[in-house]
Design a protein around this motif. Sequence first.
Motif, PDB file in Angstrom:
ATOM      1  N   VAL A 188      -0.923  -7.143   3.765  1.00  0.00           N
ATOM      2  CA  VAL A 188      -0.751  -5.772   3.276  1.00  0.00           C
ATOM      3  C   VAL A 188       0.466  -5.147   3.972  1.00  0.00           C
ATOM      4  O   VAL A 188       0.520  -5.089   5.203  1.00  0.00           O
ATOM      5  CB  VAL A 188      -1.996  -4.899   3.571  1.00  0.00           C
ATOM      6  N   VAL A 189       1.411  -4.683   3.175  1.00  0.00           N
ATOM      7  CA  VAL A 189       2.613  -4.043   3.721  1.00  0.00           C
ATOM      8  C   VAL A 189       2.618  -2.577   3.289  1.00  0.00           C
ATOM      9  O   VAL A 189       2.532  -2.276   2.093  1.00  0.00           O
ATOM     10  CB  VAL A 189       3.888  -4.761   3.223  1.00  0.00           C
ATOM     11  N   GLY A 190       2.688  -1.686   4.271  1.00  0.00           N
ATOM     12  CA  GLY A 190       2.641  -0.252   3.974  1.00  0.00           C
ATOM     13  C   GLY A 190       3.878   0.472   4.437  1.00  0.00           C
ATOM     14  O   GLY A 190       4.848   0.663   3.700  1.00  0.00           O
ATOM     15  N   ASN A 191       3.899   0.825   5.704  1.00  0.00           N
ATOM     16  CA  ASN A 191       4.933   1.699   6.258  1.00  0.00           C
ATOM     17  C   ASN A 191       6.369   1.221   6.016  1.00  0.00           C
ATOM     18  O   ASN A 191       7.274   2.029   5.787  1.00  0.00           O
ATOM     19  CB  ASN A 191       4.674   1.860   7.766  1.00  0.00           C
TER      20      ASN A 191
ATOM     21  N   GLY B 209      -3.510  -5.785   7.628  1.00  0.00           N
ATOM     22  CA  GLY B 209      -2.495  -4.745   7.458  1.00  0.00           C
ATOM     23  C   GLY B 209      -2.152  -4.138   8.799  1.00  0.00           C
ATOM     24  O   GLY B 209      -3.027  -3.913   9.643  1.00  0.00           O
ATOM     25  N   GLY B 210      -0.866  -3.866   9.025  1.00  0.00           N
ATOM     26  CA  GLY B 210      -0.470  -3.178  10.252  1.00  0.00           C
ATOM     27  C   GLY B 210       0.849  -3.630  10.814  1.00  0.00           C
ATOM     28  O   GLY B 210       0.981  -4.768  11.283  1.00  0.00           O
ATOM     29  N   GLY B 211       1.849  -2.745  10.717  1.00  0.00           N
ATOM     30  CA  GLY B 211       3.085  -2.908  11.464  1.00  0.00           C
ATOM     31  C   GLY B 211       3.974  -4.055  11.047  1.00  0.00           C
ATOM     32  O   GLY B 211       4.879  -4.423  11.807  1.00  0.00           O
ATOM     33  N   ILE B 212       3.775  -4.624   9.884  1.00  0.00           N
ATOM     34  CA  ILE B 212       4.642  -5.731   9.474  1.00  0.00           C
ATOM     35  C   ILE B 212       6.036  -5.185   9.175  1.00  0.00           C
ATOM     36  O   ILE B 212       6.209  -4.305   8.330  1.00  0.00           O
ATOM     37  CB  ILE B 212       4.065  -6.465   8.246  1.00  0.00           C
TER      38      ILE B 212
ATOM     39  N   LYS C  70       0.859  -1.197   0.000  1.00  0.00           N
ATOM     40  CA  LYS C  70       0.000   0.000   0.000  1.00  0.00           C
ATOM     41  C   LYS C  70       0.886   1.235   0.000  1.00  0.00           C
ATOM     42  O   LYS C  70       1.673   1.455   0.920  1.00  0.00           O
ATOM     43  CB  LYS C  70      -0.937   0.006   1.208  1.00  0.00           C
TER      44      LYS C  70
ATOM     45  N   TYR D  56     -11.259  -6.701   6.209  1.00  0.00           N
ATOM     46  CA  TYR D  56      -9.929  -6.087   6.303  1.00  0.00           C
ATOM     47  C   TYR D  56      -9.637  -5.768   7.762  1.00  0.00           C
ATOM     48  O   TYR D  56     -10.262  -4.887   8.349  1.00  0.00           O
ATOM     49  CB  TYR D  56      -9.895  -4.815   5.456  1.00  0.00           C
TER      50      TYR D  56
ATOM     51  N   SER E 134      -3.077  -0.619  11.112  1.00  0.00           N
ATOM     52  CA  SER E 134      -2.201   0.424  10.571  1.00  0.00           C
ATOM     53  C   SER E 134      -1.234   1.049  11.579  1.00  0.00           C
ATOM     54  O   SER E 134      -1.646   1.695  12.538  1.00  0.00           O
ATOM     55  CB  SER E 134      -3.082   1.528   9.983  1.00  0.00           C
ATOM     56  N   GLY E 135       0.075   0.833  11.366  1.00  0.00           N
ATOM     57  CA  GLY E 135       1.076   1.449  12.228  1.00  0.00           C
ATOM     58  C   GLY E 135       1.497   0.625  13.423  1.00  0.00           C
ATOM     59  O   GLY E 135       2.460   0.969  14.107  1.00  0.00           O
ATOM     60  N   ARG E 136       0.810  -0.476  13.677  1.00  0.00           N
ATOM     61  CA  ARG E 136       1.159  -1.311  14.842  1.00  0.00           C
ATOM     62  C   ARG E 136       0.939  -2.772  14.483  1.00  0.00           C
ATOM     63  O   ARG E 136      -0.067  -3.103  13.833  1.00  0.00           O
ATOM     64  CB  ARG E 136       0.230  -0.946  16.003  1.00  0.00           C
TER      65      ARG E 136
ATOM     66  N   GLU F 295      -7.481  -4.014  10.179  1.00  0.00           N
ATOM     67  CA  GLU F 295      -6.577  -2.869  10.007  1.00  0.00           C
ATOM     68  C   GLU F 295      -5.945  -2.445  11.330  1.00  0.00           C
ATOM     69  O   GLU F 295      -6.614  -1.894  12.205  1.00  0.00           O
ATOM     70  CB  GLU F 295      -7.373  -1.695   9.410  1.00  0.00           C
TER      71      GLU F 295
HETATM   72  C1  1GP Z   1      -2.342   0.522   6.195  1.00  0.00           C
HETATM   73  O1  1GP Z   1      -2.979  -1.756   6.477  1.00  0.00           O
HETATM   74  C2  1GP Z   1      -2.032  -0.923   5.897  1.00  0.00           C
HETATM   75  O2  1GP Z   1      -3.615   0.843   5.710  1.00  0.00           O
HETATM   76  C3  1GP Z   1      -0.619  -1.306   6.227  1.00  0.00           C
HETATM   77  O3  1GP Z   1      -0.245  -0.938   7.526  1.00  0.00           O
HETATM   78  O4  1GP Z   1       1.423   0.842   7.127  1.00  0.00           O
HETATM   79  O5  1GP Z   1       1.365  -0.379   9.320  1.00  0.00           O
HETATM   80  O6  1GP Z   1       2.165  -1.527   7.233  1.00  0.00           O
HETATM   81  P1  1GP Z   1       1.269  -0.464   7.828  1.00  0.00           P
END
Ligand code: 1GP
Length: 245
Positions: A211-214, A191-194, A16, A163, A167-169, A165
């Motif tokens: 889902v990998v974001g940050n 999604g979250g903190g991976i 993401k 989903y 996000s960030g942790r 979520e």
């Molecule tokens: C954010 O779920 C996604 O909407 C991914 O989370 O940014 O913490 O990886 P991270």
Amino acid sequence: MTILREQAAKWRHVFKLDPNRTISNLALKLVCNAGTDAIIVGGTDGITFKNTWDLLNRVREYPVPCVQEVSDINAVVPGFDGYLIPTVINTKDSRWIHGAHLDALRKYGDVVPWDKVLLLGYVVLNPEAKVARLTKAETDCGEEQMVAYARLVEHLFQWPVLYMEYSGRFGDMDMVKAARSVCGQSRIFYGGGIATKEQTMEVAKVADTVVVGNLIYTHAERAARTVKWVKETDGKGERSVKNGR
Ligand code: 1GP
């Protein structure tokens, strides 16, 4: 069934990308060439037509499917391979459940490319996340409640995606396992903190789509490796037991 829904049913890993964050050409190249199933373009705030358009055009340099997660009707950009529409289940604020969606349909309902649309049923679980504050999500949720949300999505609404979520942790895997225990048709996105191999594999054994974001923005090379780590879990864990897939 929409075409996008059929495609998303095969996604094991997605990145993401947030149009409101800066990404170097090198980092973008690493993630777009990593072998992920799709790139999702979207974020919670500061999303504009222009920054979304710019990011889409940069991703288009690479042969990877690219979809937009719509958070603002004024920032919908034509030319994506598909459009993900979030709805938040664990809020009492109807704007985030279907209010904004109705506003959009009143204006643009005639021109929606329905075969390219996929609904995401969000349960927002990290109270510190911007999205939790914005949507007034009721994040204080135990496993029993999580099972109820999952049954709502799987059986009552029969939606394509639940989903989870964080996000960030990095989230609570027992919560994901609780949802997994009742989801067979609806796909579980997590999604979250991976940030590590262990976390990636732990999630991939329970969730359908990782889902990998940050991590892209902090450690792009390691983010690229998460694709391979997800594949290493094929055939292992609750996910394979529950669904035989
Ligand atoms: C954010 O779920 C996604 O909407 C991914 O989370 O940014 O913490 O990886 P991270």
